[in-house]
Design a protein around this motif. Sequence first.
Motif: not given
Length: 104
Positions: A52, A75-78, A99
Amino acid sequence: MSIIINQQSCISCGKCVAICPGNILGKSDTGKAYVKYPKDCWGCTSCLKECKTGAIKYYLGADIGGRGGYLYTKREKEQLYWFICKPDGEHVCITVDGTQANRY
Ligand code: SF4
Ligand code: SF4
């Protein structure tokens, strides 16, 4: 060796160590990830997709047409962002569904 891990950016989450299919990564005494068996890394990029913080860089050597550029991820959220840094300094960003990144 295809990857290098920036010790300053590593937050010791261990996700790259857990996902590596070749057991190539390990944790040092301080908990940071490092490449235990650099010659055995085949560049599958699974560890990049788990990181991340963007601590892992994947070098694009001449053998795969990369001429010394490198890849890293954020990564940012999904969302998973792939940054391609070319040898001339140009950056390209590709966004994918994070995801699904390591489902195989
Ligand atoms: S996934 Fe990234 S932050 Fe987590 S241990 Fe590996 S290099 Fe460090
Ligand atoms: S690129 Fe693939 S084989 Fe190499 S260290 Fe990362 S997860 Fe393991």
